[in-house]
Scaffold this active site. Structure first.
Site, mmCIF file in Angstrom:
data_model
loop_
_atom_site.group_PDB
_atom_site.id
_atom_site.type_symbol
_atom_site.label_atom_id
_atom_site.label_comp_id
_atom_site.label_asym_id
_atom_site.label_seq_id
_atom_site.Cartn_x
_atom_site.Cartn_y
_atom_site.Cartn_z
ATOM 1 N N ASP A 73 -30.862 -162.848 120.158
ATOM 2 C CA ASP A 73 -30.243 -164.291 120.349
ATOM 3 C C ASP A 73 -31.559 -165.238 120.742
ATOM 4 O OD1 ASP A 73 -27.956 -165.048 119.153
ATOM 5 O OD2 ASP A 73 -27.050 -163.373 120.542
ATOM 6 N N GLU A 104 -27.154 -170.568 119.929
ATOM 7 C CA GLU A 104 -28.125 -169.358 120.014
ATOM 8 C C GLU A 104 -28.472 -169.028 121.749
ATOM 9 O OE1 GLU A 104 -27.698 -167.416 117.540
ATOM 10 O OE2 GLU A 104 -27.750 -168.427 115.684
ATOM 11 N N HIS A 107 -25.601 -168.157 123.334
ATOM 12 C CA HIS A 107 -24.976 -166.575 122.987
ATOM 13 C C HIS A 107 -26.128 -165.831 123.903
ATOM 14 C CE1 HIS A 107 -23.906 -167.429 118.521
ATOM 15 N NE2 HIS A 107 -23.218 -168.075 119.622
ATOM 16 N N TYR A 111 -24.765 -163.159 127.537
ATOM 17 C CA TYR A 111 -25.081 -161.811 128.079
ATOM 18 C C TYR A 111 -25.300 -161.751 129.392
ATOM 19 C CZ TYR A 111 -25.313 -161.565 122.955
ATOM 20 O OH TYR A 111 -25.061 -161.528 121.449
ATOM 21 N N GLU A 168 -28.421 -162.103 111.364
ATOM 22 C CA GLU A 168 -27.131 -162.665 111.878
ATOM 23 C C GLU A 168 -25.873 -161.865 111.290
ATOM 24 O OE1 GLU A 168 -27.564 -167.008 111.547
ATOM 25 O OE2 GLU A 168 -27.888 -166.943 113.523
ATOM 26 N N GLU A 202 -21.645 -166.457 114.067
ATOM 27 C CA GLU A 202 -22.509 -165.599 113.443
ATOM 28 C C GLU A 202 -22.167 -165.790 111.881
ATOM 29 O OE1 GLU A 202 -25.464 -165.754 114.457
ATOM 30 O OE2 GLU A 202 -25.428 -165.174 116.604
ATOM 31 N N HIS A 205 -23.145 -169.107 110.574
ATOM 32 C CA HIS A 205 -24.617 -169.242 110.300
ATOM 33 C C HIS A 205 -25.043 -168.619 109.276
ATOM 34 C CE1 HIS A 205 -25.165 -169.731 115.275
ATOM 35 N NE2 HIS A 205 -24.339 -170.683 114.398
HETATM 36 MN MN MN3 Z 1 -26.733 -167.273 114.853
HETATM 37 MN MN MN3 Z 2 -26.337 -165.797 117.901
#
Ligand code: MN3
Ligand code: MN3
Length: 329
Positions: A73, A104, A107, A111, A168, A202, A205
């Site tokens: 990401d 992104e 994302h 984490y 992705e 995703e 995307h």
């Molecule tokens: Mn993406």
């Molecule tokens: Mn992503």
């Protein structure tokens, strides 16, 4: 006195949302806005308890999976989306890609939010070091990123877009497997919800960039297309060799390697279909571990969005291989 004469060759155009110049970017813009989210919205309080019930091996797999996803990401937000966006001319498509690039980063950050709930700062540092030293992970990332940084004409733009779709819709899934597998059993469900939100993004995307890629391919002379498509299959298979090594390292200690490889193949086919290409492995959804499917939250899926197919341009771009079932997890 500045020169105020307008040079027609370099006239800059403003984006006009009242006069659309393709017939799908606005649909994707609206969908992206509708599904906007941030990591702070999801409560991870319950996950800490669940975490303590996992074995050491299970914890290690979980941590490495998230660390690997963080790298993908990070590159998608910092390199992939911005470089593809720079080389797309259509202004509304650029806007959509810019928004996606920002997601992104959400994302990648999410984490870290999960890590901060589960792991000590020293352990988190170790995991980020592990990312830098894992050869399979670094190699697959390099294969993709090298294509992002090589865009100079339509052919290389097509390869970059196809690489983005492979990243992705395919490469992420060796990582997504484990959080889905656990949340499918009622474990780590807060983190599982974050993963589901990422998967929902995703899938949009992959579909959008897949459509853009098909549009670029149409501009390339027919005789040259076959070679490009062969290159995509070759890239997909090179990545698969790396995925097998990566998957073995992460999942063999907990006995899930074979299941993950099947899931990765299943998603490789989906990526090819997003590009309007024929599937390669022909893995069916019934072959996928039902616990993983159970971990996919159908409530958050974009089923309605994908049924909006009555669109001339999208149809013209060999889109018929995709149907609602593909997204109806
Ligand atoms: Mn993406
Ligand atoms: Mn992503």
């Amino acid at each position: 006195m500045p020169n105020l004469k307008i040079n027609k060759k370099v006239t800059r155009k403003a984006i006009n949302w009242n006069r659309l110049t393709d017939d799908f970017s606005k649909i994707f813009w609206d969908q992206n806005i509708r599904q906007f989210w941030v990591d702070e919205e999801i409560s991870l309080a319950e996950d800490k308890k669940s975490w303590l019930t996992l074995s050491k091996e299970e914890q290690t797999t979980y941590e490495k999976v998230l660390a690997g996803l963080t790298l993908l990401d990070t590159e998608q937000g910092g390199t992939g989306m911005p470089l593809i966006m720079q080389h797309v001319e259509e202004l509304h498509a650029k806007a959509v890609l810019t928004f996606m690039g920002a997601m992104e980063q959400v994302h990648a950050k999410s984490y870290s939010t999960i890590f901060s709930t589960l792991s000590t700062m020293d352990r988190i540092d170790e995991l980020f070091k592990w990312v830098e030293n894992n050869e399979a992970l670094q190699s697959k990332t390099k294969l993709i990123v090298d294509n992002y940084t090589s865009i100079k004409d339509d052919k290389s733009l097509y390869i970059a877009m196809a690489s983005s779709v492979l990243l992705e819709t395919y490469l992420f899934y060796s990582g997504f497997f484990y959080p889905l597998y656990l949340s499918g059993q009622g474990k780590m469900i807060g983190s599982g919800e974050i993963i589901n939100l990422i998967i929902r993004d995703e899938s949009v995307h992959g579909l959008f960039i897949g459509l853009l890629a098909q549009g670029v391919l149409e501009k390339i002379p027919k005789l040259e297309r076959k070679k490009l498509i062969d290159d995509i299959y070759k890239l997909m298979l090179d990545l698969f060799e790396l995925e097998k090594i990566y998957t073995k390292e992460l999942y063999e200690p907990i006995g899930l390697e074979e299941e993950v490889v099947k899931f990765v193949k299943y998603n490789a086919d989906k990526a090819l279909m997003n590009l309007g290409l024929d599937p390669y492995f022909n893995i069916e959804i019934k072959d996928i571990n039902p616990i993983v499917l159970n971990g996919l939250d159908t409530e958050t899926k974009t089923h309605d969005f994908f049924s909006t197919k009555g669109n001339g341009y999208i149809k013209a771009l060999k889109h018929e291989d995709l149907n609602d079932e593909d997204f109806d997890w």
